[in-house]
Design an enzyme around this catalytic site. Structure first.
Site, PDB file in Angstrom:
ATOM      1  N   CYS A 106      -3.068  -2.748   8.392  1.00  0.00           N
ATOM      2  CA  CYS A 106      -2.779  -1.379   8.851  1.00  0.00           C
ATOM      3  C   CYS A 106      -2.173  -1.241  10.258  1.00  0.00           C
ATOM      4  O   CYS A 106      -0.980  -0.561  10.788  1.00  0.00           O
ATOM      5  CB  CYS A 106      -3.605  -0.268   8.733  1.00  0.00           C
ATOM      6  SG  CYS A 106      -4.387  -0.304   7.100  1.00  0.00           S
ATOM      7  N   CYS A 110       0.750  -0.995  -0.126  1.00  0.00           N
ATOM      8  CA  CYS A 110       0.091   0.038  -0.078  1.00  0.00           C
ATOM      9  C   CYS A 110       0.824   1.177   0.011  1.00  0.00           C
ATOM     10  O   CYS A 110       0.484   2.314  -0.336  1.00  0.00           O
ATOM     11  CB  CYS A 110      -1.142  -0.138   1.205  1.00  0.00           C
ATOM     12  SG  CYS A 110      -0.197   0.031   2.649  1.00  0.00           S
ATOM     13  N   ASP A 135       2.527   2.655   2.398  1.00  0.00           N
ATOM     14  CA  ASP A 135       2.621   3.241   3.789  1.00  0.00           C
ATOM     15  C   ASP A 135       3.625   2.843   4.506  1.00  0.00           C
ATOM     16  O   ASP A 135       4.254   2.076   4.790  1.00  0.00           O
ATOM     17  CB  ASP A 135       1.009   2.962   4.512  1.00  0.00           C
ATOM     18  CG  ASP A 135      -0.108   3.553   3.845  1.00  0.00           C
ATOM     19  OD1 ASP A 135       0.203   4.274   2.929  1.00  0.00           O
ATOM     20  OD2 ASP A 135      -0.989   3.197   4.297  1.00  0.00           O
ATOM     21  N   CYS A 176      -2.254   5.613   5.642  1.00  0.00           N
ATOM     22  CA  CYS A 176      -3.896   5.835   5.551  1.00  0.00           C
ATOM     23  C   CYS A 176      -4.482   6.054   7.160  1.00  0.00           C
ATOM     24  O   CYS A 176      -3.733   6.068   8.150  1.00  0.00           O
ATOM     25  CB  CYS A 176      -4.503   4.537   5.136  1.00  0.00           C
ATOM     26  SG  CYS A 176      -4.484   3.216   6.502  1.00  0.00           S
TER      27      CYS A 176
END
Ligand code: FES
Length: 145
Positions: free
Chosen positions: A103, A33, A35, A59
């Protein structure tokens, strides 16, 4: 979709920033992603985490989990901080949607990476701590996105 606690920590993240001359820093990313999260720990001679700060380029769920993770490790011993798993962080946030579970792994791994850095600098061993991965999406092939 998100719990009130997730929204609160996303909108008012705790412990954002950095610590100069930190006892340990850890940076991890998820290449899938894109991140990235960095954690700074200030640890005293009794191995208590006096202060912790984070920076997350990611995010909303990554920001909320970093914020909650820093709250959970603050004031704890390095050994107690090992118990702050992504599951513990998610529980403290009243859950995350399934697609956002990865996450929360970023927060756990970044804390472990910072603890690893601290342990290396001080030539100590922290039970259960493994060398950090810089990309936490490695070895996650079986997970669906
Ligand atoms: Fe990558 Fe949330 S989408 S950390």
């Amino acid at each position: 979709m998100y719990s009130e606690k997730v929204m609160d920590h996303f909108q008012n993240p705790r412990n954002v920033g950095e610590i100069q001359d930190a006892s340990g820093t850890g940076t991890v990313g998820n290449a899938k992603c894109g991140d990235i999260m960095r954690i700074y720990l200030d640890i005293d001679d009794d191995q208590i985490i006096r202060d912790v700060k984070f920076k997350t380029f990611g995010c909303g769920a990554a920001v909320a989990t970093s914020s909650m993770a820093t709250e959970l490790v603050k004031g704890k011993s390095v050994q107690e901080a090992m118990q702050v798993t992504n599951k513990a962080v998610m529980e403290a946030l009243d859950g995350l949607p399934p697609v956002k579970v990865h996450c929360s792994l970023l927060a756990e791994e970044a804390i472990h990476a910072a603890l690893w850095d601290y342990a290396q600098k001080n030539h100590i061993q922290i039970e259960g701590l493994k060398p950090p991965k810089s990309d936490i999406s490695e070895g996650e092939e079986e997970e669906e996105y």
